[in-house]
Design an enzyme around this catalytic site. Structure first.
Site, mmCIF file in Angstrom:
data_model
loop_
_atom_site.group_PDB
_atom_site.id
_atom_site.type_symbol
_atom_site.label_atom_id
_atom_site.label_comp_id
_atom_site.label_asym_id
_atom_site.label_seq_id
_atom_site.Cartn_x
_atom_site.Cartn_y
_atom_site.Cartn_z
ATOM 1 N N GLU A 88 7.738 15.255 17.048
ATOM 2 C CA GLU A 88 7.369 16.457 16.299
ATOM 3 C C GLU A 88 5.851 16.574 16.195
ATOM 4 O OE1 GLU A 88 8.629 18.520 12.009
ATOM 5 O OE2 GLU A 88 8.990 16.398 12.376
ATOM 6 N N LYS A 103 11.183 25.666 13.834
ATOM 7 C CA LYS A 103 12.007 24.802 12.991
ATOM 8 C C LYS A 103 12.767 25.633 11.978
ATOM 9 C CE LYS A 103 11.604 20.345 10.587
ATOM 10 N NZ LYS A 103 10.661 19.277 10.172
ATOM 11 N N CYS A 115 13.654 17.383 13.677
ATOM 12 C CA CYS A 115 13.602 16.420 12.572
ATOM 13 C C CYS A 115 14.617 16.704 11.471
ATOM 14 C CB CYS A 115 12.188 16.358 12.003
ATOM 15 S SG CYS A 115 11.896 14.854 11.002
ATOM 16 N N PRO A 171 -9.987 -10.939 -0.906
ATOM 17 C CA PRO A 171 -10.121 -11.924 -1.988
ATOM 18 C C PRO A 171 -8.800 -12.692 -2.113
ATOM 19 C CG PRO A 171 -10.859 -9.739 -2.684
ATOM 20 C CD PRO A 171 -10.125 -9.562 -1.399
ATOM 21 N N SER A 219 -6.486 -15.402 -3.704
ATOM 22 C CA SER A 219 -6.372 -16.144 -4.959
ATOM 23 C C SER A 219 -5.408 -17.313 -4.880
ATOM 24 C CB SER A 219 -5.901 -15.198 -6.067
ATOM 25 O OG SER A 219 -4.563 -14.776 -5.820
ATOM 26 N N GLY A 220 -4.584 -17.370 -3.845
ATOM 27 C CA GLY A 220 -3.580 -18.424 -3.755
ATOM 28 C C GLY A 220 -2.261 -18.056 -4.396
ATOM 29 N N GLY A 221 -2.131 -16.817 -4.870
ATOM 30 C CA GLY A 221 -0.868 -16.353 -5.437
ATOM 31 C C GLY A 221 -0.011 -15.664 -4.402
ATOM 32 N N VAL A 222 1.155 -15.173 -4.854
ATOM 33 C CA VAL A 222 2.120 -14.554 -3.944
ATOM 34 C C VAL A 222 1.551 -13.301 -3.296
ATOM 35 C CG1 VAL A 222 4.321 -13.317 -3.848
ATOM 36 C CG2 VAL A 222 4.185 -15.514 -5.020
ATOM 37 N N ASP A 223 0.915 -12.436 -4.070
ATOM 38 C CA ASP A 223 0.486 -11.137 -3.546
ATOM 39 C C ASP A 223 -0.626 -11.271 -2.507
ATOM 40 O OD1 ASP A 223 2.319 -9.878 -5.148
ATOM 41 O OD2 ASP A 223 0.913 -9.567 -6.790
ATOM 42 N N SER A 224 -1.698 -11.967 -2.841
ATOM 43 C CA SER A 224 -2.788 -12.099 -1.867
ATOM 44 C C SER A 224 -2.345 -12.921 -0.664
ATOM 45 C CB SER A 224 -4.020 -12.722 -2.526
ATOM 46 O OG SER A 224 -3.740 -14.040 -2.973
#
Length: 842
Positions: free
Chosen positions: A45, A114, A175, A355, A357-362
């Site tokens: 499309e 469309k 679509c 950055p 941090s050593g956590g789950v997210d980063s």
């Protein structure tokens, strides 16, 4: 024989407003289709402009440049002897439509607009386009003069039509028409269309990879035929990622499919289909044939061209293939990685900075970058020249060939651990170990001096020294001290992003990556303009629970053992002082809710469109095994208070990879105000009333249960006394054994004068019916509200006598009459009424 046809569906990684690049990719797909022997090529499309042009569709330049690309395609040598359709915006009678343009050998055959536009989720098509509502109608479209000079045509058909070749018939959907309940493929197939072509711009969402596949299988299973689905791929300049799931369906089966989550810019899938198999499939479907015989006719554009060949006996037919959907963890592993690669190579930057941090997210963000490096190395090994060209340009080395994902990660990815006195040694060690395992360019720094300098300026100006809560400070001081650490980290992140390549002797800068998940954004558990403020965020569309499962998968797939330790650590911001080196702050304690609860709130708020009261009404049952109604009410109130107080943060939320259906991103997906009355006075009062009703109802139920238990015990003690059973009694109302008049029921009169009445038979499950006379006065003295007067012959005996006899009050016994208003009976003038008989089941 003239019955086998080779068709091609394209998967293109287009870029909004990149007309040159888009045209080159279209030509490449046409060349690939011709090389594979295809006689028909379809594309995604709006492939000429790119899908995400947004308000650029208002500009006349966009329409002009689109026609210029069409002119280039018409005269390109590769665009001969193959029927081609492309997607572009077209203005007809001062109205812009989202269209497919079909051409063959320098002749435009049809412009098909469309019919059904999409406004769900991130889509806003009605803002720029108008749906074509003249079903099965065509009009003359006057071509631009530059096109007329090439084709020799002045007008072409514009509208809802199909193309009839010498051997088959081709129809079109765009679509959303496939998703719509009134899909066009059904009436087209009933009118004899055998090949249906869909150019799509469908973006990915987690756990929804199966939808387009199932729709195509269902469409061809119900109607028969061949379905060409061409979809976009990659990031074309916005938050969404197009999945690239182009495929071809035939008679309820998938016979060809593009590679999901690939870095290849142009991919073409082809299939050889037998037209006779479509005709046989449909003819055996007898109920379909009945409807087909009554179908309305589509306008047909007759084309003296055949897709098949007399020598097609040598063509091998396609076979059904397995088409499995990826796991949600796999979607996180590959989808954001492809999105990051598109963003990096098109942004002109030299890599990423995070950055860490050593956590789950980063760590999840870092793992996705590592997955991207893995995919790049694989693509180069598979001979993808375009990927190799992009890598060399990004690393500023013309002879570079990436062969190791860790080595490539060290060139592209930079991580910084920004410690303060509140950081623990465990998180610092995990960040260092992860950076070693993925090979990133890692720098650990301490920012205490920067924090002290900022607080020194404040103290010198005001004479006040803020303190943490554990050191005697107030909540306001405590939050301010946390925020200054987080915001200074953002400042340092951008400083390092601008200068790290200068330090390493390379040109350009770095893109700063964010690492806030969708649950924290929904709750507002982030500092405005802290490290969550970045250039892009690859995990902003995922929940914490999904990220944990993703890290478990990545631990095995990418051989990163440290991810096991990171998953097991409690989530913490590490912004408050440690207690003898131990953490005293955790995210869930700070938020006042768990991440699982946040996911539930998010789904109910966005997906199920719940306000506070509706959310309470659902959760009071979903959580009935662990929470009382009062506790559920308090949880809902806490969530909505925090959500409304922090909603303003969504206005500056880092652009994130869109994946979750309950994303709070207010750019285009979640449109709400950012200034709320956080008290929610009216809504919370409604919740309180509901809690009160639930608790009172529960108390009554408990009282009934206790009284029933007492009666049961009493009956067991006096079991020698035989009570008449209602099951064996002729009196279905009371179950008593009385005279014949009692067994017949209760006569209801209006006083001394007996009038004609409606007779109501009241029955129990034993089908024993008892007549009850109900007198309805019809004269001028009838009450205005239509009340019905009921009088029992037992009334004169008194209530105690009625209870002694065991006969039930008629009002208590007949549920159907309880709802009616019962007024005191008056004397009425006798009137002649007809008698009606009704049966009420008790």
């Amino acid at each position: 024989m003239g019955r086998k046809v080779v068709v091609a569906a394209s998967c293109l990684n287009q870029w909004a407003m990149d007309f040159q690049g888009n045209m080159e990719r279209i030509v490449d797909s046409i060349q690939q289709a011709k090389t594979a022997g295809a006689m028909y090529r379809s594309g995604p499309e709006l492939e000429i402009t790119g899908y995400s042009c947004a308000d650029h569709h208002y500009e006349s330049d966009t329409l002009l440049h689109s026609w210029e690309v069409v002119a280039e395609l018409l005269q390109h040598p590769s665009c001969t002897d193959i029927m081609i359709d492309v997607g572009l915006p077209v203005m007809h009678k001062n109205t812009t439509y989202n269209c497919r343009l079909v051409f063959l050998n320098r002749k435009i055959l049809l412009i098909r607009p469309k019919l059904t536009l999409c406004d769900d989720g991130n889509y806003r098509e009605t803002r720029w386009f108008t749906a074509w509502r003249k079903i099965r109608q065509v009009e003359d479209y006057y071509l631009p003069r530059m096109i007329s000079r090439l084709t020799g045509q002045v007008t072409v058909p514009f509208g809802d039509a199909v193309i009839a070749t010498r051997d088959t018939c081709i129809g079109y959907e765009i679509c959303e028409e496939l998703w719509n309940p009134e899909s066009s493929h059904i009436p087209m197939s009933l009118d004899g269309v055998e090949i249906i072509v869909n150019g799509s711009g469908s973006y990915t969402e987690i756990r929804k990879g199966y939808v387009s596949r199932d729709l195509i299988k269902s469409a061809t299973a119900k109607s028969g035929g061949c379905y060409l689905f061409s979809n976009l791929r990659g990031c074309d300049g916005d938050r969404v990622y197009f999945s690239g799931d182009s495929m071809i369906g035939l008679n309820g089966k998938i016979v060809a499919r593009a590679t999901p989550y690939s870095l290849v810019e142009v991919e073409v899938v082809t299939a050889t289909i037998d037209l006779e198999s479509i005709r046989c499939y449909r003819s055996l479907f007898r109920s379909r044939c009945l409807h087909a015989s009554q179908s309305q006719v589509y306008p047909r554009v007759q084309v003296n061209f055949a897709l098949s060949s007399d020598e097609d006996i040598f063509l091998p037919l396609c076979s059904p293939i397995e088409c499995n959907s990826p796991l949600p963890e796999e979607e996180i592993l590959y989808g954001p990685a492809c999105w990051l690669w598109d963003y990096l190579r098109r942004s002109g930057q030299g890599g990423f900075l995070l950055p860490l941090s050593g956590g789950v997210d980063s760590s999840a963000t870092a793992t996705i970058v590592y997955s991207m490096c893995h995919m790049v190395v694989q693509a180069v090994a598979n001979g993808e020249e375009k990927v190799l060209e992009d890598v060399r340009r990004i690393v500023s080395q013309t002879d570079y060939v990436p062969r190791d994902r860790r080595e490539l990660c060290g060139r592209l990815f930079h991580t910084v651990y920004m410690a303060t006195e509140n950081s623990s040694s465990e998180t610092k060690a995990r960040a260092r170990l992860l950076s070693q395992q993925i090979g990133s360019y890692h720098i650990p720094i301490t920012i205490d001096s920067m924090v002290s300098a900022a607080l020194g300026i404040f103290s010198a100006a005001t004479g006040f020294i803020p303190k943490f809560r554990v050191r005697g400070g107030t909540t306001r001081e405590n939050v301010a001290l946390q925020n200054v650490q987080a915001r200074l980290r953002m400042v340092l992140a951008y400083l390092f992003a601008q200068l790290m390549l200068w330090v390493r002797g390379r040109q350009g800068g770095l893109l700063v990556l964010g690492s806030a998940n969708v649950d924290e954004a929904l709750r507002g558990y982030m500092t405005k303009y802290d490290c969550s403020s970045a250039d892009i965020n690859p995990i902003g569309g995922f929940s914490k629970a999904d990220l944990r499962r993703f890290l478990l998968l990545a631990k095995e797939r990418l051989n990163l053992p440290v991810l096991g330790d990171i998953i097991g650590a409690p989530p913490t911001a590490e912004l408050e002082p440690l207690n003898e080196g131990e953490l005293v702050q955790t995210d869930e304690a700070d938020m006042g809710m768990t991440y699982d609860e946040l996911s539930m709130y998010g789904k109910l708020r966005k997906v199920e469109c719940c306000g506070p009261f509706s959310m309470f009404g659902k959760l009071v049952h979903l959580w009935s095994d662990c929470c009382t109604p009062k506790e559920v009410a308090e949880k809902v109130k806490v969530f909505f208070r925090f959500y409304s107080v922090n909603r303003h943060k969504m206005t500056v939320l880092t652009p994130a990879y869109h994946a979750e259906t309950y994303s709070p991103d207010d750019h285009r997906f979640d449109h709400r105000q950012f200034l709320y009355n956080y008290r929610w006075l009216w809504q919370f009062r409604a919740i309180d009333r509901a809690v009160e009703r639930l608790e009172n109802g529960r108390s009554r139920e408990e009282q009934v249960e206790r009284s029933s238990s007492m009666r049961s015990n009493k009956d067991s003690r006096s079991s020698s006394f035989t009570r008449p059973s209602s099951r064996s009694s002729n009196n279905s109302l009371t179950g008593s054994t009385g005279s014949e008049s009692h067994r017949r029921g209760v006569e209801v009169t209006t006083g001394p004068a007996i009038q004609d009445a409606h007779t109501v038979h009241v029955c129990t499950t034993e089908n024993a019916c008892n007549p009850i006379q109900v007198t309805v006065p019809q004269d001028s003295d009838q009450p205005e509200d239509g009340n019905v007067c009921l009088t029992s012959p037992h009334r004169s005996s008194g209530e105690s006598d009625r209870k002694r006899r065991g006969s039930a009050s008629i009002i208590d016994t007949i549920p159907g009459l309880v709802a009616q208003k019962i007024s005191h009976c008056r004397d009425f003038t006798p009137a002649s009424l007809q008698q009606h008989t009704t049966t009420i089941q008790l």
